[in-house]
Design a protein around this motif. Structure first.
Motif, PDB file in Angstrom:
ATOM      1  N   LYS A 175       1.058  -1.165   0.028  1.00  0.00           N
ATOM      2  CA  LYS A 175       0.089   0.035   0.075  1.00  0.00           C
ATOM      3  C   LYS A 175       0.767   1.328  -0.053  1.00  0.00           C
ATOM      4  CE  LYS A 175      -1.191   1.966   3.736  1.00  0.00           C
ATOM      5  NZ  LYS A 175      -1.771   2.132   5.155  1.00  0.00           N
ATOM      6  N   LEU A 178       2.321   2.010  -3.368  1.00  0.00           N
ATOM      7  CA  LEU A 178       1.283   2.557  -4.152  1.00  0.00           C
ATOM      8  C   LEU A 178       0.900   4.092  -4.017  1.00  0.00           C
ATOM      9  CD1 LEU A 178      -1.093  -0.721  -4.793  1.00  0.00           C
ATOM     10  CD2 LEU A 178       1.144  -0.097  -6.153  1.00  0.00           C
ATOM     11  N   LEU A 186       8.451   1.059  -4.646  1.00  0.00           N
ATOM     12  CA  LEU A 186       7.785   0.244  -5.698  1.00  0.00           C
ATOM     13  C   LEU A 186       8.690  -0.600  -6.609  1.00  0.00           C
ATOM     14  CD1 LEU A 186       5.328  -0.746  -7.247  1.00  0.00           C
ATOM     15  CD2 LEU A 186       5.247   1.382  -8.488  1.00  0.00           C
ATOM     16  N   ALA A 283       0.073  -2.453 -10.450  1.00  0.00           N
ATOM     17  CA  ALA A 283      -0.571  -2.624  -9.203  1.00  0.00           C
ATOM     18  C   ALA A 283      -0.966  -4.221  -8.972  1.00  0.00           C
ATOM     19  CB  ALA A 283      -1.159  -1.556  -8.615  1.00  0.00           C
ATOM     20  N   ARG A 327       0.184   6.569  -9.072  1.00  0.00           N
ATOM     21  CA  ARG A 327       1.078   6.211  -8.090  1.00  0.00           C
ATOM     22  C   ARG A 327       1.267   7.627  -7.293  1.00  0.00           C
ATOM     23  NH1 ARG A 327       5.696   7.991  -7.614  1.00  0.00           N
ATOM     24  NH2 ARG A 327       6.004   7.612 -10.191  1.00  0.00           N
TER      25      ARG A 327
END
Length: 345
Positions: A175, A178, A186, A283, A327
């Motif tokens: 989470k 993102l 990421l 994602a 993002r």
């Protein structure tokens, strides 16, 4: 022990420290002139050094109520604690919440240190200053904002956690990746997935550091959730909380529910033409990379809608959902029941 960074919320500065093992933390705490009371549960108490003052509570959500808070306050009072003495939470998120809540009440505020051991607690409960207990069958109904003065992070216990418990915390890390306004976390999760899943200890420091930097970026701008910025940390949680309710908080772990909730929020964004398709695909691939099941069909849609209405984060009668355009680019919206039902088929 190494200092990672500091966070300042409502005038209180929390210093975060990292060590590969628990021993440097205990050695450091042994030098304190002030009184210390460790609050642990039945799982973590055996890891405490011999001879320290400790209060051992039952493990699990059942302990998260007034009775535990009263036990902590009574014990501290019997030891002659003043406001400059320390309550030290040593355990999971439940222990952290109870201890912080008790610290916020004791003489209008005693010193507080957090040593939270599961990954979920480290990335979700250490920073932010929230404390809470359950009340009248409602989770986290009573609470305060009370940041810890020092926070100690160590992977010492992570390698012994059951996979499901470890994965719980990974959902929150995903989470953070993102919702981050930069790509570093990421990319780190995509590049090192096998090593992270295998719990290779040399990666834990960077994993915790990068994840908590993302959280810091939100909470420092909105310490008490009054500006809507911190609300982004609830990405996936509105859908996820309803799933947890349907599962009586036992069928699905928090991490499993949040991962499923993130998938639903991404799908909602696509249906509303709000979320970038390439980002949503990336994602979804990340969730799959960490073996999260994004397809829990809901048989009783009415019960799910009803569970959504119990979400404590709603404004007035409106349940609010965090959707991501890309993002770190978000929008907080209301969703129609018709759209919600189409997402849970």
């Amino acid at each position: 022990m190494e200092k990672l960074f500091s966070v300042t919320l409502t005038g209180v500065t929390s210093d975060l420290y990292y060590s590969p093992s628990l021993e440097p933390f205990f050695t450091h705490l042994a030098t304190f002139k002030e009184k210390l009371l460790f609050v642990a549960d039945t799982n973590t108490a055996p890891l405490l050094p011999a001879g320290v003052e400790k209060l051992v509570l039952p493990s699990g959500e059942e302990a998260k109520g007034w009775e535990s808070v009263v036990q902590i306050v009574k014990r501290a009072k019997s030891l002659g604690f003043g406001r400059d003495d320390y309550l030290v939470a040593f355990g999971g998120g439940v222990i952290g919440d109870i201890t912080a809540f008790a610290a916020s009440l004791y003489m209008r505020g005693s010193e507080l240190i957090l040593i939270l051991t599961p990954l979920l607690a480290m990335v979700d409960a250490t920073l932010g200053g929230k404390s809470a207990i359950d009340f009248d069958l409602s989770i986290n109904f009573l609470g305060t904002f009370y940041p810890a003065h020092e926070i100690y992070l160590t992977p010492a216990v992570l390698t012994t956690l059951p996979w499901r418990e470890y994965k719980n915390g990974l959902a929150e890390v995903v989470k953070h990746a993102l919702i981050s306004d930069n790509e570093e976390l990421l990319l780190f999760l995509e590049k090192n997935s096998s090593s992270i899943i295998e719990r290779e200890e040399h990666l834990f420091k960077e994993l915790l550091y990068r994840s908590l930097l993302v959280k810091r970026s939100y909470i420092e701008r909105d310490p008490k959730e009054t500006m809507g910025i911190r609300e982004v940390l609830n990405f996936g949680h509105t859908f996820g909380h309803a799933l947890e309710v349907l599962g009586n908080f036992s069928r699905y772990s928090h991490g499993e529910a949040v991962a499923w909730g993130m998938a639903r929020a991404l799908e909602a964004g696509l249906k509303l033409k709000l979320t970038d398709l390439e980002f949503a695909q990336r994602a979804a691939a990340l969730l799959e990379l960490y073996a999260f099941n994004a397809t829990h069909p809901i048989a009783d849609k009415g019960a799910f809608i009803e569970a959504l209405q119990s979400d404590k984060k709603k404004r007035g009668s409106q349940v609010r959902f965090v959707l991501l355009k890309g993002r770190g680019d978000y929008e907080i919206v209301n969703l129609s029941n018709e759209l919600i039902e189409s997402l849970i088929e």
